[in-house]
Motif scaffolding. Sequence first.
Motif, PDB file in Angstrom:
ATOM      1  N   GLN A  30       0.832  -1.204   0.000  1.00 51.97           N
ATOM      2  CA  GLN A  30       0.000   0.000   0.000  1.00 51.97           C
ATOM      3  C   GLN A  30       0.867   1.256   0.000  1.00 51.97           C
ATOM      4  OE1 GLN A  30      -2.548  -0.301   3.418  1.00 51.97           O
ATOM      5  NE2 GLN A  30      -3.957  -1.712   2.419  1.00 51.97           N
ATOM      6  N   LEU A  31       1.915   1.260   0.814  1.00 52.90           N
ATOM      7  CA  LEU A  31       2.813   2.414   0.871  1.00 52.90           C
ATOM      8  C   LEU A  31       3.424   2.699  -0.499  1.00 52.90           C
ATOM      9  CD1 LEU A  31       4.506   4.533   2.497  1.00 52.90           C
ATOM     10  CD2 LEU A  31       6.231   2.729   2.712  1.00 52.90           C
ATOM     11  N   VAL A  32       3.890   1.660  -1.174  1.00 54.11           N
ATOM     12  CA  VAL A  32       4.534   1.842  -2.474  1.00 54.11           C
ATOM     13  C   VAL A  32       3.535   2.343  -3.516  1.00 54.11           C
ATOM     14  CG1 VAL A  32       5.702   0.642  -4.365  1.00 54.11           C
ATOM     15  CG2 VAL A  32       6.371   0.185  -2.003  1.00 54.11           C
ATOM     16  N   TYR A  33       2.368   1.699  -3.601  1.00 53.61           N
ATOM     17  CA  TYR A  33       1.383   2.107  -4.605  1.00 53.61           C
ATOM     18  C   TYR A  33       0.849   3.511  -4.343  1.00 53.61           C
ATOM     19  CZ  TYR A  33       1.077  -2.294  -7.122  1.00 53.61           C
ATOM     20  OH  TYR A  33       1.361  -3.370  -7.906  1.00 53.61           O
ATOM     21  N   LEU A  34       0.480   3.797  -3.109  1.00 53.84           N
ATOM     22  CA  LEU A  34      -0.082   5.116  -2.808  1.00 53.84           C
ATOM     23  C   LEU A  34       0.969   6.215  -2.952  1.00 53.84           C
ATOM     24  CD1 LEU A  34      -2.396   4.177   0.182  1.00 53.84           C
ATOM     25  CD2 LEU A  34      -3.072   4.708  -2.174  1.00 53.84           C
ATOM     26  N   SER A  35       2.221   5.921  -2.599  1.00 57.40           N
ATOM     27  CA  SER A  35       3.292   6.898  -2.792  1.00 57.40           C
ATOM     28  C   SER A  35       3.528   7.168  -4.271  1.00 57.40           C
ATOM     29  CB  SER A  35       4.589   6.405  -2.135  1.00 57.40           C
ATOM     30  OG  SER A  35       4.437   6.289  -0.738  1.00 57.40           O
ATOM     31  N   ILE A  37       1.254   6.921  -6.659  1.00 52.72           N
ATOM     32  CA  ILE A  37       0.114   7.720  -7.124  1.00 52.72           C
ATOM     33  C   ILE A  37       0.311   9.184  -6.722  1.00 52.72           C
ATOM     34  CG2 ILE A  37      -2.359   8.146  -6.786  1.00 52.72           C
ATOM     35  CD1 ILE A  37      -2.643   5.040  -6.525  1.00 52.72           C
ATOM     36  N   LYS A  38       0.748   9.407  -5.492  1.00 47.72           N
ATOM     37  CA  LYS A  38       1.015  10.772  -5.020  1.00 47.72           C
ATOM     38  C   LYS A  38       2.092  11.431  -5.874  1.00 47.72           C
ATOM     39  CE  LYS A  38       2.145  13.248  -0.776  1.00 47.72           C
ATOM     40  NZ  LYS A  38       3.530  13.614  -0.574  1.00 47.72           N
ATOM     41  N   GLU A  39       3.142  10.690  -6.190  1.00 44.68           N
ATOM     42  CA  GLU A  39       4.223  11.213  -7.048  1.00 44.68           C
ATOM     43  C   GLU A  39       3.678  11.588  -8.422  1.00 44.68           C
ATOM     44  OE1 GLU A  39       8.195  11.951  -8.646  1.00 44.68           O
ATOM     45  OE2 GLU A  39       7.293  12.082  -6.660  1.00 44.68           O
ATOM     46  N   PHE A  40       2.831  10.740  -9.002  1.00 47.15           N
ATOM     47  CA  PHE A  40       2.222  11.001 -10.308  1.00 47.15           C
ATOM     48  C   PHE A  40       1.440  12.317 -10.279  1.00 47.15           C
ATOM     49  CE2 PHE A  40      -1.608  10.581 -12.989  1.00 47.15           C
ATOM     50  CZ  PHE A  40      -1.011  10.502 -14.236  1.00 47.15           C
ATOM     51  N   CYS A  83       7.486   5.753 -14.058  1.00 40.46           N
ATOM     52  CA  CYS A  83       7.887   6.124 -12.701  1.00 40.46           C
ATOM     53  C   CYS A  83       8.454   4.872 -12.036  1.00 40.46           C
ATOM     54  CB  CYS A  83       6.692   6.664 -11.916  1.00 40.46           C
ATOM     55  SG  CYS A  83       7.100   7.140 -10.227  1.00 40.46           S
ATOM     56  N   VAL A  84       9.764   4.837 -11.918  1.00 38.37           N
ATOM     57  CA  VAL A  84      10.434   3.704 -11.271  1.00 38.37           C
ATOM     58  C   VAL A  84      10.472   4.010  -9.777  1.00 38.37           C
ATOM     59  CG1 VAL A  84      12.541   2.341 -11.145  1.00 38.37           C
ATOM     60  CG2 VAL A  84      11.808   3.314 -13.336  1.00 38.37           C
ATOM     61  N   THR A  85       9.850   3.144  -9.005  1.00 36.50           N
ATOM     62  CA  THR A  85       9.704   3.375  -7.570  1.00 36.50           C
ATOM     63  C   THR A  85      10.565   2.390  -6.792  1.00 36.50           C
ATOM     64  OG1 THR A  85       7.426   4.070  -7.958  1.00 36.50           O
ATOM     65  CG2 THR A  85       8.027   3.557  -5.696  1.00 36.50           C
ATOM     66  N   CYS A  96       9.688   5.851  -0.015  1.00 34.74           N
ATOM     67  CA  CYS A  96       9.819   5.567  -1.443  1.00 34.74           C
ATOM     68  C   CYS A  96      10.650   6.646  -2.122  1.00 34.74           C
ATOM     69  CB  CYS A  96       8.443   5.480  -2.094  1.00 34.74           C
ATOM     70  SG  CYS A  96       7.490   4.074  -1.514  1.00 34.74           S
ATOM     71  N   GLU A  97      11.437   6.207  -3.088  1.00 33.57           N
ATOM     72  CA  GLU A  97      12.191   7.120  -3.934  1.00 33.57           C
ATOM     73  C   GLU A  97      11.751   6.892  -5.367  1.00 33.57           C
ATOM     74  OE1 GLU A  97      16.285   6.274  -3.149  1.00 33.57           O
ATOM     75  OE2 GLU A  97      16.230   7.250  -1.189  1.00 33.57           O
ATOM     76  N   PHE A  98      11.759   7.952  -6.159  1.00 34.01           N
ATOM     77  CA  PHE A  98      11.217   7.881  -7.514  1.00 34.01           C
ATOM     78  C   PHE A  98      12.231   8.366  -8.531  1.00 34.01           C
ATOM     79  CE2 PHE A  98       7.974   8.987  -4.418  1.00 34.01           C
ATOM     80  CZ  PHE A  98       7.149   7.874  -4.512  1.00 34.01           C
ATOM     81  N   GLU A  99      12.209   7.726  -9.671  1.00 30.67           N
ATOM     82  CA  GLU A  99      13.021   8.150 -10.805  1.00 30.67           C
ATOM     83  C   GLU A  99      12.155   8.010 -12.049  1.00 30.67           C
ATOM     84  OE1 GLU A  99      17.062   6.738 -13.073  1.00 30.67           O
ATOM     85  OE2 GLU A  99      16.946   6.495 -10.892  1.00 30.67           O
ATOM     86  N   TRP A 100      12.034   9.082 -12.803  1.00 27.98           N
ATOM     87  CA  TRP A 100      11.220   9.060 -14.019  1.00 27.98           C
ATOM     88  C   TRP A 100      12.129   8.767 -15.210  1.00 27.98           C
ATOM     89  CZ3 TRP A 100       5.949   9.488 -14.319  1.00 27.98           C
ATOM     90  CH2 TRP A 100       5.301   9.770 -13.125  1.00 27.98           C
TER      91      TRP A 100
END
Length: 127
Positions: A30-35, A37-40, A83-85, A96-100
């Motif tokens: 849940q943390l990964v998916y919701l984070s 979505i928030k990043e998006f 979005c690579v999470t 979570c860290e993100f890289e587009w």
Amino acid sequence: DLANLEKEITITNNFEISEAFRNKDMLITQLVYLSSIKEFIEKGGRSRGSYLISDEKGMKPLDKLSDDFKFTLDSGELLKKACVTGLTIKDGKPSCEFEWEDIRPIPSEDNWFENVWNAYRRNEIIK
């Protein structure tokens, strides 16, 4: 919930150990998916097809609905990105860290298993 899981959980038998791990796994997911979505949304992503992102500056699909249903259609700009999470643990806390990244094109080769297998059976692969 994830941060408080170890404090809140009570295990009374061996069966509940696997359930505790399953619950922890679901909370991490849940943390990964919701984070993500928030990043998006923070990157400018808007409503597309199967979901609605509320936008107070947007339009309502029906006048009878409340302003909570206002939305703006996505421009499609982020469709060319992935979005690579990644999940990291810092001081015992997951984040979570993100890289587009630019998406890669779908390969044009016709090397699906069924096609290659049929060619092999016709002795067209190894000669």
